[in-house]
Design a protein around this motif. Sequence first.
Motif, PDB file in Angstrom:
ATOM      1  N   ARG A 127       0.834  -1.210   0.000  1.00  0.00           N
ATOM      2  CA  ARG A 127       0.000   0.000   0.000  1.00  0.00           C
ATOM      3  C   ARG A 127       0.866   1.256   0.000  1.00  0.00           C
ATOM      4  O   ARG A 127       0.560   2.243  -0.695  1.00  0.00           O
ATOM      5  CB  ARG A 127      -0.939  -0.011   1.217  1.00  0.00           C
ATOM      6  N   GLU A 143      -3.469   8.793   5.434  1.00  0.00           N
ATOM      7  CA  GLU A 143      -4.420   7.818   4.890  1.00  0.00           C
ATOM      8  C   GLU A 143      -3.909   6.383   5.031  1.00  0.00           C
ATOM      9  O   GLU A 143      -4.671   5.425   4.912  1.00  0.00           O
ATOM     10  CB  GLU A 143      -4.723   8.118   3.414  1.00  0.00           C
ATOM     11  N   PRO A 147      -6.193   2.220   9.448  1.00  0.00           N
ATOM     12  CA  PRO A 147      -7.492   2.052   8.794  1.00  0.00           C
ATOM     13  C   PRO A 147      -8.339   1.045   9.560  1.00  0.00           C
ATOM     14  O   PRO A 147      -7.850   0.350  10.449  1.00  0.00           O
ATOM     15  CB  PRO A 147      -7.104   1.507   7.406  1.00  0.00           C
ATOM     16  N   ARG A 150     -11.590  -3.936   8.616  1.00  0.00           N
ATOM     17  CA  ARG A 150     -12.127  -4.470   7.371  1.00  0.00           C
ATOM     18  C   ARG A 150     -11.281  -4.057   6.178  1.00  0.00           C
ATOM     19  O   ARG A 150     -11.064  -4.856   5.249  1.00  0.00           O
ATOM     20  CB  ARG A 150     -13.571  -3.976   7.170  1.00  0.00           C
ATOM     21  N   GLU A 151     -10.763  -2.835   6.205  1.00  0.00           N
ATOM     22  CA  GLU A 151      -9.887  -2.376   5.127  1.00  0.00           C
ATOM     23  C   GLU A 151      -8.583  -3.168   5.104  1.00  0.00           C
ATOM     24  O   GLU A 151      -8.064  -3.502   4.031  1.00  0.00           O
ATOM     25  CB  GLU A 151      -9.587  -0.889   5.288  1.00  0.00           C
ATOM     26  N   GLU A 152      -8.064  -3.468   6.290  1.00  0.00           N
ATOM     27  CA  GLU A 152      -6.845  -4.269   6.360  1.00  0.00           C
ATOM     28  C   GLU A 152      -7.105  -5.669   5.798  1.00  0.00           C
ATOM     29  O   GLU A 152      -6.287  -6.228   5.059  1.00  0.00           O
ATOM     30  CB  GLU A 152      -6.353  -4.374   7.816  1.00  0.00           C
ATOM     31  N   GLU A 154      -9.347  -6.569   3.565  1.00  0.00           N
ATOM     32  CA  GLU A 154      -9.495  -6.508   2.113  1.00  0.00           C
ATOM     33  C   GLU A 154      -8.142  -6.327   1.426  1.00  0.00           C
ATOM     34  O   GLU A 154      -7.938  -6.803   0.304  1.00  0.00           O
ATOM     35  CB  GLU A 154     -10.450  -5.375   1.743  1.00  0.00           C
ATOM     36  N   LEU A 155      -7.221  -5.651   2.118  1.00  0.00           N
ATOM     37  CA  LEU A 155      -5.873  -5.463   1.577  1.00  0.00           C
ATOM     38  C   LEU A 155      -5.102  -6.785   1.551  1.00  0.00           C
ATOM     39  O   LEU A 155      -4.296  -7.037   0.653  1.00  0.00           O
ATOM     40  CB  LEU A 155      -5.128  -4.441   2.437  1.00  0.00           C
ATOM     41  N   GLN A 189     -12.170 -10.654  11.293  1.00  0.00           N
ATOM     42  CA  GLN A 189     -12.169 -10.635   9.839  1.00  0.00           C
ATOM     43  C   GLN A 189     -11.814 -11.988   9.213  1.00  0.00           C
ATOM     44  O   GLN A 189     -12.387 -12.367   8.194  1.00  0.00           O
ATOM     45  CB  GLN A 189     -11.197  -9.560   9.327  1.00  0.00           C
TER      46      GLN A 189
END
Length: 430
Positions: A127, A143, A147, A150-152, A154-155, A189
């Motif tokens: 990222r 940014e 985070p 959920r963002e982690e 998805e990454l 997650q």
Amino acid sequence: MTQPCATKVLVIGYVWPEPRSSAASGHVMQILETFLQQGWDITFSSPAGPGEHKADLAALGIREVPIELNNSSFDAFISELAPDIVLFDQFMMEEQFGWRVEKHCPDALRVLETSDLQSLRHARHQRLKERLKANADQDDFSELFAPALREEFELMADTDLAKREVAALYRCDLNLMISEVEIDLLVEQFGLPRQQLHWCPLMVDLPTAPPKAFAERAHFLSIGNFRHAPNWDAVLWLKSTVWPLIRQQLPQAQLHIYGAYTPPKATALHNAAQGFHVLNWAEDALEVMSATRVCLAPLRFGAGIKGKLLDAMLCGTPSVTTPIGAEGMHGEAEWPGSVTRSASEFADHAVQLYQDEPRWQAAQQAANTLLGERYQRAKHGPALIEKLRLCQQHLPALRADNFTGSMLRHHFHKSTQYMSQWIEAKNRNA
């Protein structure tokens, strides 16, 4: 009356521990010391060659047994040893040796020591690379920091590394996690059962002597193994952006950068005229940290918790870092220094902390409080032993409840066994 046999532990390490070179090795040594305090019989094995700063495990009463990848000699070794607990240091060791452990010692408790989630660290690194490619601005990286889980997820979710690492976690009976944030990520997650994860942060003894005072210290310090990508990136950000901003406000300021395995590309950054000193490996990290007024850790990616920042707390040295650096380290408590999101903010806070003695003293006191609340060996050592014994007592039930792990072991270990046998046969015929 016969005495009960000591618990036999086999540790399979990715490398031989170098506690003065990395926090990960330091954590392994803390775990080994906790086992030794129980009188347990410990064997440490690794397929790696000994490093320059390898700990003398034999002097502690720990047997050192080198092993090889894809070599059936390990089968006879582990069958004869018959350990009660097998601790894999990093998930790649479970991938390489897990099926042999299960084949020859099926009743041994399988434990994975993670140090940090490598798949999270690598996803964050990617990222950062994408951010740098899309935007040349070297100041604001807010940014990237903290985070939502959920963002982690998805990454990470589509990466090969995450699939391998999380599968290894499932296949083990217990996983030692250094960061509560990573525990929440895995449970919320990735769906791992919380009972398979045990919080085991860096464990230290509280200092007995008062730390050096403000007036007894000088200079800024940054420290970390140069082979660890987040540390190297932090040095680059310091050199290009953060340190020039500090020197604008403090023209005489000096920054001392220490790190094991200093490569030529790091020594090339040394510039005494700019107060930017690359000083190679520190023989005693706590000694140089204790003489420093402010520790700088401008980490733009990473995972786990940071040994350098815990060392700063032990030495009463306030630190300036980012949300990545502070992640998982202080809970709801005050950070002993400053947590910042941009190079300009980082530099401003570093200068303020360096010059403002009352603020500096408050940060030093916060460090002492945080150590007592979260990192005492006297608390985490017994908790680890209790958890291991509980798992041993209820191992059949734990495995019965972990169908996903059982399924993954069945398929992965069978395929790994066939592949290993093919490699051995090919080597014999070569």
